[in-house]
Design an enzyme around this catalytic site. Structure first.
Site, short mmCIF file in Angstrom:
data_model
loop_
_atom_site.label_atom_id
_atom_site.label_comp_id
_atom_site.label_asym_id
_atom_site.label_seq_id
_atom_site.Cartn_x
_atom_site.Cartn_y
_atom_site.Cartn_z
N ASP A 330 29.20 89.69 -13.72
CA ASP A 330 28.73 89.24 -12.41
C ASP A 330 29.60 89.88 -11.34
OD1 ASP A 330 27.97 87.54 -10.17
OD2 ASP A 330 27.20 86.15 -11.67
N ARG A 332 29.08 89.23 -7.86
CA ARG A 332 28.58 88.68 -6.60
C ARG A 332 29.62 88.18 -5.63
NH1 ARG A 332 23.72 85.04 -8.81
NH2 ARG A 332 25.08 84.97 -10.63
#
Ligand SMILES: [Zn+2]
Length: 419
Positions: A330, A332
């Site tokens: 991830d 983000r």
């Protein structure tokens, strides 16, 4: 005669470090009064007035350059901002001048022609980085909710023809680098060096102009959809339903069934509208962070790798396949996500539609109270998306249901690839 639509061909290299001009206005990030804070000037019409790295419109900067190159766009065009101001009043809120809460957007980028009127009169070309307008939504799933009686027609939030009334707010990223570095817990110099290197040397000013503290990154914007009165968002006594949603074009727009993104988004919209109907307020914030901010190409590669692996696409190996392809599961960085909530003065969320612990932790750590966490109802999860859902729950994502064991996770399988 001099052609005023064209910029001089002469190029000034940003690697020169003697580019300080008397017309450059200082930015005192975190100052309460907009004139004391100073406007962010990132337009290219007067290079001497620029006080930020990068320029406006995020990733669309490149299209503007192409348009100018093709002769279709006058390089020195300045926007006529007459009548473009927000139809509703938003802020200012104490969060706007809190350097711990506001580092990824410029709250004074909303209606700068009002906040910096005298600077406009002096000739500064200050561009809005936030814009607000009103709209009606027509969505299949919401019409179904109306038909099924879950969302009544009240003539205010939901009109007789099924239109849902919203206020929408577009927010371009404006990053205050010392604050971004602090949020990531890295040294600002180190952050600037890595940003310079990893963008292929796109912005020499990261290195040559340590005096420039604000950067407009060439990335996607965020959009908030508000159901009910926008000013109620800042009132902790008014019930607030919120979904923070990261872009998933395949599901959100095209209805691809491998994940729960669109069903969860639609459920969030339905619940946000319902909250407004009972006197509360709802907000959906949509962040352009496709494929966990790894991009859609990486995402599709991961889908194939998941579906072709030995034993098939199972919940037990869901995150591992992303990490193998992308290098991380991830990218983000939810640490910056709450800034959009602080822009609206939010201090308390009664119903948070998200199962992500990263989002929840970032929101709570930023000082916003969360009362209830709402997971997606089981009946809205597509069959092929069970792999994602069970993997996320096993990894600690929030759910009212119990986690599955590793053996059970191996049994949760998605479709194989059609070859
Ligand atoms: Zn998705």
């Amino acid at each position: 005669m001099k052609d005023n639509t064209k910029r001089a061909d002469h190029i000034i290299l940003a690697s020169h470090n003697n580019l300080k001009f008397k017309e450059t206005l200082p930015i005192h990030w975190g100052a309460k009064d907009p004139m004391a804070r100073g406007p962010v000037v990132a337009s290219n019409t007067n290079p001497k007035a620029r006080n930020a790295i990068g320029t406006h419109s995020g990733s669309y900067t490149v299209y503007r350059a192409l348009s100018i190159a093709s002769g279709k766009f006058p390089a020195l065009h300045r926007p006529d901002l007459h009548n473009t101001q927000s139809p509703v009043k938003i802020g200012p809120y104490p969060q706007w001048s809190d350097p711990l809460k506001m580092v990824a957007l410029d709250p004074w980028g909303l209606d700068p022609q009002i906040h910096f009127k005298t600077r406009f009169e002096q000739g500064y070309d200050i561009r809005p980085t936030i814009a607000v307008t009103q709209a009606h939504l027509q969505i299949g799933e919401i019409n179904e909710a109306i038909q099924a009686g879950r969302l009544p027609i009240d003539g205010k939030v939901v009109k007789e023809n099924g239109d849902v009334r919203v206020t929408k707010v577009a927010i371009d990223p404006v990053w205050y680098l010392p604050g971004i570095a602090a949020r990531l817990q890295v040294d600002e110099g180190e952050l600037r060096r890595i940003l310079f290197q990893e963008t292929g040397g796109m912005y020499p000013e990261f290195i040559t102009r340590p005096d420039l503290k604000v950067w407009l990154p060439p990335i996607g914007s965020s959009t908030a959809y508000i159901f009910g009165n926008a000013q109620d968002l800042a009132n902790p006594a008014v019930e607030l339903t919120c979904r923070v949603h990261d872009e998933c074009n395949g599901s959100d727009v095209f209805g691809s069934d491998i994940c729960t993104c669109r069903p969860y988004l639609m459920y969030g919209i339905e619940d946000a509208a319902r909250t407004a109907q009972r006197g509360g307020v709802g907000i959906i914030v949509y962040y352009r962070k496709e494929g966990r901010a790894l991009g859609e190409v990486t995402k599709f590669l991961v889908y194939n790798a998941r579906k072709r692996q030995e034993g098939g696409d199972t919940a037990a190996t869901y995150f591992r396949r992303t990490e193998c392809v992308a290098g991380t599961e991830d990218a983000r960085f939810q640490e910056f996500m709450p800034d959009c909530l602080h822009f609206f003065g939010i201090s308390k969320i009664h119903n948070l539609h998200s199962m992500s612990n990263m989002k929840y932790d970032a929101i709570v750590k930023s000082g916003i109270e969360v009362v209830n966490r709402i997971s997606i109802p089981a009946e809205l999860i597509p069959e092929d998306a069970q792999v994602e859902m069970e993997a996320k729950k096993a990894a600690g994502y929030f759910s009212a249901e119990s986690k599955k064991t590793v053996d059970d996770l191996r049994k949760v399988k998605g479709r194989a690839i059609d070859e």
